[in-house]
Design a protein around this motif. Structure first.
Motif, short mmCIF file in Angstrom:
data_model
loop_
_atom_site.label_atom_id
_atom_site.label_comp_id
_atom_site.label_asym_id
_atom_site.label_seq_id
_atom_site.Cartn_x
_atom_site.Cartn_y
_atom_site.Cartn_z
N THR A 3 0.86 -1.18 0.00
CA THR A 3 0.00 0.00 0.00
C THR A 3 0.89 1.23 0.00
O THR A 3 1.78 1.36 0.84
CB THR A 3 -0.90 0.00 1.24
OG1 THR A 3 -1.69 -1.19 1.22
CG2 THR A 3 -1.81 1.19 1.25
N GLU A 62 -8.55 8.81 0.46
CA GLU A 62 -7.51 7.80 0.36
C GLU A 62 -7.75 6.68 1.38
O GLU A 62 -7.61 5.49 1.06
CB GLU A 62 -6.13 8.42 0.57
CG GLU A 62 -4.99 7.44 0.34
CD GLU A 62 -3.64 8.10 0.31
OE1 GLU A 62 -2.84 7.72 -0.55
OE2 GLU A 62 -3.38 9.00 1.14
N LEU A 65 -10.53 4.66 -0.05
CA LEU A 65 -10.04 3.88 -1.19
C LEU A 65 -9.40 2.58 -0.70
O LEU A 65 -9.72 1.49 -1.20
CB LEU A 65 -9.04 4.70 -1.99
CG LEU A 65 -8.33 3.99 -3.14
CD1 LEU A 65 -9.32 3.59 -4.22
CD2 LEU A 65 -7.24 4.89 -3.71
N TYR A 66 -8.54 2.67 0.29
CA TYR A 66 -7.88 1.47 0.78
C TYR A 66 -8.83 0.57 1.58
O TYR A 66 -8.68 -0.65 1.57
CB TYR A 66 -6.62 1.82 1.56
CG TYR A 66 -5.52 2.26 0.62
CD1 TYR A 66 -5.04 1.40 -0.36
CD2 TYR A 66 -5.00 3.54 0.66
CE1 TYR A 66 -4.07 1.79 -1.25
CE2 TYR A 66 -4.02 3.95 -0.22
CZ TYR A 66 -3.56 3.07 -1.18
OH TYR A 66 -2.60 3.46 -2.07
N PHE A 68 -12.05 0.17 0.81
CA PHE A 68 -12.78 -0.56 -0.24
C PHE A 68 -11.89 -1.60 -0.90
O PHE A 68 -12.34 -2.69 -1.24
CB PHE A 68 -13.34 0.40 -1.29
CG PHE A 68 -14.48 1.23 -0.79
CD1 PHE A 68 -15.54 0.66 -0.11
CD2 PHE A 68 -14.51 2.60 -0.99
CE1 PHE A 68 -16.61 1.42 0.36
CE2 PHE A 68 -15.57 3.38 -0.54
CZ PHE A 68 -16.62 2.79 0.14
N GLN A 69 -10.63 -1.29 -1.06
CA GLN A 69 -9.69 -2.27 -1.62
C GLN A 69 -9.59 -3.48 -0.70
O GLN A 69 -9.63 -4.62 -1.16
CB GLN A 69 -8.31 -1.63 -1.81
CG GLN A 69 -7.27 -2.60 -2.35
CD GLN A 69 -5.92 -1.93 -2.48
OE1 GLN A 69 -5.79 -0.99 -3.25
NE2 GLN A 69 -4.94 -2.39 -1.75
N TYR A 74 -14.23 -3.17 -5.71
CA TYR A 74 -13.45 -2.50 -6.74
C TYR A 74 -14.24 -1.47 -7.55
O TYR A 74 -13.66 -0.53 -8.07
CB TYR A 74 -12.77 -3.53 -7.64
CG TYR A 74 -11.84 -4.42 -6.85
CD1 TYR A 74 -10.79 -3.88 -6.13
CD2 TYR A 74 -12.05 -5.79 -6.78
CE1 TYR A 74 -9.94 -4.68 -5.36
CE2 TYR A 74 -11.21 -6.60 -6.02
CZ TYR A 74 -10.16 -6.04 -5.32
OH TYR A 74 -9.34 -6.83 -4.57
N GLU A 76 -16.31 0.68 -6.23
CA GLU A 76 -16.18 1.88 -5.43
C GLU A 76 -14.77 2.46 -5.55
O GLU A 76 -14.60 3.68 -5.62
CB GLU A 76 -16.53 1.61 -3.96
CG GLU A 76 -18.01 1.44 -3.71
CD GLU A 76 -18.56 0.06 -4.07
OE1 GLU A 76 -17.79 -0.85 -4.41
OE2 GLU A 76 -19.79 -0.10 -4.01
N CYS A 77 -13.76 1.59 -5.61
CA CYS A 77 -12.38 2.06 -5.82
C CYS A 77 -12.29 2.83 -7.14
O CYS A 77 -11.71 3.92 -7.20
CB CYS A 77 -11.40 0.89 -5.85
SG CYS A 77 -11.17 0.06 -4.27
N HIS A 78 -12.88 2.27 -8.18
CA HIS A 78 -12.87 2.93 -9.49
C HIS A 78 -13.58 4.29 -9.43
O HIS A 78 -13.09 5.27 -9.98
CB HIS A 78 -13.51 2.03 -10.54
CG HIS A 78 -13.58 2.65 -11.89
ND1 HIS A 78 -12.47 2.80 -12.69
CD2 HIS A 78 -14.61 3.20 -12.57
CE1 HIS A 78 -12.82 3.41 -13.80
NE2 HIS A 78 -14.12 3.66 -13.75
N LYS A 88 -4.62 8.17 -7.71
CA LYS A 88 -4.14 7.07 -8.56
C LYS A 88 -2.63 6.90 -8.37
O LYS A 88 -1.88 7.86 -8.37
CB LYS A 88 -4.45 7.35 -10.03
CG LYS A 88 -4.07 6.21 -10.93
CD LYS A 88 -4.52 6.46 -12.36
CE LYS A 88 -4.18 5.27 -13.22
NZ LYS A 88 -4.61 5.47 -14.60
#
Length: 91
Positions: A3, A62, A65-66, A68-69, A74, A76-78, A88
């Motif tokens: 990460t 951020e 994002l992590y 959801f990862q 994915y 939601e990440c997108h 990104k």
């Protein structure tokens, strides 16, 4: 996968993650985020609540994002990367 944090730190993410799970012990944290109007809006479009700096919004996004990862969400990440392209990571 390693990460890479650009706007926050590993410690802040872990604190976010742990607090979220402490507060929502009997609930799915992902569903709660997606049902929170302001957060759901921030995920889908570039939106900052009144009084938030761009820096604060990027730190929160951020972390999400992590999160959801980690939950393999994915789509939601997108959505986050589309709305907040600064997050990104270029390989």
């Amino acid at each position: 996968m390693t990460t890479t944090f650009k706007f926050t730190t590993k410690e802040r993410y872990e604190n976010f993650y742990n607090n979220l799970h402490e507060d929502l012990t009997d609930q799915d944290p992902i569903e709660q985020i997606l049902q929170t109007e302001g957060l759901a809006t921030m995920i889908s479009i570039r939106y900052k609540p009144n009084g938030w700096s761009t820096d604060k919004a990027l730190k929160i996004m951020e972390c999400m994002l992590y999160l959801f990862q980690d939950y393999e969400k994915y789509e939601e990440c997108h959505s986050i990367i589309t709305a907040w392209p600064e997050l990104k990571i270029n390989a």
